[in-house]
Design a protein around this motif. Structure first.
Motif, mmCIF file in Angstrom:
data_model
loop_
_atom_site.group_PDB
_atom_site.id
_atom_site.type_symbol
_atom_site.label_atom_id
_atom_site.label_comp_id
_atom_site.label_asym_id
_atom_site.label_seq_id
_atom_site.Cartn_x
_atom_site.Cartn_y
_atom_site.Cartn_z
ATOM 1 N N LEU A 70 0.794 -1.230 0.000
ATOM 2 C CA LEU A 70 0.000 0.000 0.000
ATOM 3 C C LEU A 70 0.826 1.280 0.000
ATOM 4 O O LEU A 70 0.259 2.370 -0.114
ATOM 5 C CB LEU A 70 -0.943 0.009 1.210
ATOM 6 C CG LEU A 70 -2.056 -1.030 1.207
ATOM 7 C CD1 LEU A 70 -2.937 -0.870 2.433
ATOM 8 C CD2 LEU A 70 -2.898 -0.939 -0.061
ATOM 9 N N ARG A 71 2.128 1.201 0.119
ATOM 10 C CA ARG A 71 2.923 2.431 0.170
ATOM 11 C C ARG A 71 2.765 3.292 -1.088
ATOM 12 O O ARG A 71 2.655 4.521 -0.977
ATOM 13 C CB ARG A 71 4.393 2.114 0.427
ATOM 14 C CG ARG A 71 4.657 1.592 1.831
ATOM 15 C CD ARG A 71 6.063 1.889 2.289
ATOM 16 N NE ARG A 71 6.438 1.036 3.414
ATOM 17 C CZ ARG A 71 6.107 1.266 4.673
ATOM 18 N NH1 ARG A 71 5.376 2.319 4.970
ATOM 19 N NH2 ARG A 71 6.502 0.448 5.620
ATOM 20 N N PRO A 72 2.775 2.722 -2.297
ATOM 21 C CA PRO A 72 2.577 3.599 -3.468
ATOM 22 C C PRO A 72 1.238 4.335 -3.434
ATOM 23 O O PRO A 72 1.168 5.523 -3.752
ATOM 24 C CB PRO A 72 2.657 2.625 -4.647
ATOM 25 C CG PRO A 72 3.485 1.485 -4.139
ATOM 26 C CD PRO A 72 3.100 1.337 -2.694
ATOM 27 N N ALA A 73 0.170 3.630 -3.049
ATOM 28 C CA ALA A 73 -1.142 4.296 -2.954
ATOM 29 C C ALA A 73 -1.124 5.370 -1.877
ATOM 30 O O ALA A 73 -1.704 6.455 -2.047
ATOM 31 C CB ALA A 73 -2.229 3.258 -2.653
ATOM 32 N N ALA A 74 -0.440 5.082 -0.762
ATOM 33 C CA ALA A 74 -0.323 6.084 0.301
ATOM 34 C C ALA A 74 0.416 7.316 -0.201
ATOM 35 O O ALA A 74 0.068 8.452 0.155
ATOM 36 C CB ALA A 74 0.394 5.485 1.511
ATOM 37 N N ALA A 127 3.607 9.506 4.956
ATOM 38 C CA ALA A 127 3.298 10.909 5.250
ATOM 39 C C ALA A 127 4.409 11.572 6.051
ATOM 40 O O ALA A 127 4.644 12.778 5.915
ATOM 41 C CB ALA A 127 1.977 11.005 6.009
ATOM 42 N N GLY A 128 5.102 10.802 6.884
ATOM 43 C CA GLY A 128 6.167 11.373 7.698
ATOM 44 C C GLY A 128 7.324 11.904 6.876
ATOM 45 O O GLY A 128 7.953 12.907 7.257
ATOM 46 N N PRO A 331 6.119 14.948 -3.018
ATOM 47 C CA PRO A 331 6.760 14.442 -1.804
ATOM 48 C C PRO A 331 6.210 13.106 -1.348
ATOM 49 O O PRO A 331 6.910 12.311 -0.723
ATOM 50 C CB PRO A 331 6.477 15.547 -0.775
ATOM 51 C CG PRO A 331 5.267 16.263 -1.293
ATOM 52 C CD PRO A 331 5.391 16.210 -2.780
ATOM 53 N N GLY A 332 4.936 12.826 -1.666
ATOM 54 C CA GLY A 332 4.387 11.523 -1.315
ATOM 55 C C GLY A 332 5.093 10.404 -2.055
ATOM 56 O O GLY A 332 5.294 9.310 -1.505
ATOM 57 N N ALA A 333 5.465 10.673 -3.308
ATOM 58 C CA ALA A 333 6.211 9.675 -4.079
ATOM 59 C C ALA A 333 7.567 9.412 -3.451
ATOM 60 O O ALA A 333 8.062 8.280 -3.461
ATOM 61 C CB ALA A 333 6.367 10.144 -5.527
#
Length: 391
Positions: A70-74, A127-128, A331-333
């Motif tokens: 799920l990290r890419p979707a996050a 997010a961090g 930045p999420g990427a």
């Protein structure tokens, strides 16, 4: 990186701000909660749900596997909404899921809750990273990550003891509820983060591993795998060299990493990120070689210290390398790519070392993994970096 200071020069810009302290404290509360689950989940599965070893292993692994997927979707969620709201939502999800553990009466329910815990982890971790990028000076990113990453180490160090203490005081219901409070605390403190603007959500999703980060990203994953392999097999290798246990090598490793991150934090911004990354890989490789070829406690201790020094520099240095090569408006990427590389390294290290040990024994396995880490330096040559993405 544009605006970086000359090599050896002090980095500039104020780092210790209210937002930075809020982020560190929120991550500390979150990671202490995650650390508390390390003993609680397998004990609950075995004691209350009569799960066998395989079922316990699958339940524990469901958390990490879900987070990885799920990290890419996050990352896309963070790019759309900015880091603060996803961070708070992920911490609140963790708290709610932990409260739901009090109702977990079957292995299937516990497994589903572990999947949701992994979803919370994917969002909070990803997010961090952009939150850190938003609130710290670009010239001090390595230092900022050195400090903030201590939340993870402290969480792993003290979280399990907190979980076991809560279990002893009032049983599993008290333990789940107590850890849920930590998730709520992370959300409350995280709400104090600045409401930074979201990234460019109108464009299509950014590739998880665009060409500029593939080779340095692979080098980073190999370095992480070296440390993960050590942590997975240190007890067995310590027995082979005549030690009674792995308690003091693990204490030395953890102590060097924590102290090193504190004392050498500013070093990670004063020199070229690629050079520090190469130094980190060299130290990691040398440490693993000492652990594989050395004999006795002195050589084992020396290898542990050298490997830990590599770990001190590895993550902050490569964080700078990767942020230099990923788009600044996504930045999420950045958080997603970095998180996946960490997950891959942590998961692959023990597996690869175990496979090597079947044919070569642990000394040979440590030696091969050490050579792989050292050869990872070749992936950092100027010609391997690819074309830098726009900043």
């Amino acid at each position: 990186m544009a605006g970086a200071p000359p090599e050896g020069a002090p980095s500039g810009g104020r780092l210790l701000t209210g937002a930075f302290v809020a982020l560190v404290l929120a991550e500390l509360a979150y990671f202490v909660g995650i650390g508390a689950l390390i003993p609680l989940v397998p004990l609950y599965a075995a004691d209350r749900l009569d799960a066998g070893p395989l079922a316990v292993g699958l339940t524990v692994a469901a958390f990490s596997l879900t987070a990885l997927v799920l990290r890419p979707a996050a990352g896309r969620v963070v790019d759309r909404w900015g880091p603060r709201r996803p961070f708070v939502a992920g911490a609140l999800l963790l708290s709610a899921v932990l409260l739901a553990h009090t109702l977990a009466g079957s292995l299937a329910v516990l497994l589903a809750l572990r999947v949701l815990t992994g979803a919370a982890e994917a969002v909070v971790f990803v997010a961090g990273m952009p939150a850190l990028l938003d609130i710290t000076p670009a010239a001090r990113r390595g230092e900022a990550l050195s400090y903030s990453s201590l939340s993870l180490f402290l969480g792993i160090a003290v979280g399990p003891a907190i979980g076991e203490t809560l279990l002893g005081l009032g049983g599993y219901r008290t333990a789940w509820s107590g850890v849920a409070v930590l998730g709520l605390l992370a959300a409350l403190v995280g709400a104090a983060l600045p409401d930074t603007p979201a990234g460019a959500s109108a464009a299509g999703p950014t590739a998880l591993f665009p060409p500029p980060v593939r080779l340095p990203g692979l080098a980073f994953a190999v370095g992480v795998a070296g440390s993960a392999g050590f942590l997975g097999f240190v007890a067995l290798r310590a027995r082979e060299v005549g030690l009674e246990g792995a308690a003091w090598p693990l204490a030395v490793y953890g102590g060097v990493v924590v102290v090193g991150r504190l004392l050498l934090a500013r070093l990670t911004d004063r020199y070229a990120a690629a050079r520090l990354s190469a130094l980190a890989l060299g130290l990691t490789g040398a440490g693993l070689l000492l652990l594989g070829t050395g004999r006795g406690a002195v050589a084992f201790g020396a290898g542990t210290v050298v490997l830990a020094l590599g770990a001190v520099l590895l993550t902050p240095a490569f964080f700078r390398v990767l942020t230099d090569r990923l788009p600044a408006d996504r930045p999420g990427a950045v958080g997603a790519t970095f998180g996946v590389l960490v997950d891959v390294g942590l998961g692959a290290g023990p597996v690869v070392l175990g496979l090597l040990a079947q044919g070569l024994g642990l000394p040979g396995a440590f030696t091969v993994l050490g050579c792989a880490a050292a050869l990872g330096i070749l992936l950092l040559t100027p010609g391997s970096a690819g074309t830098r993405l726009p900043r």
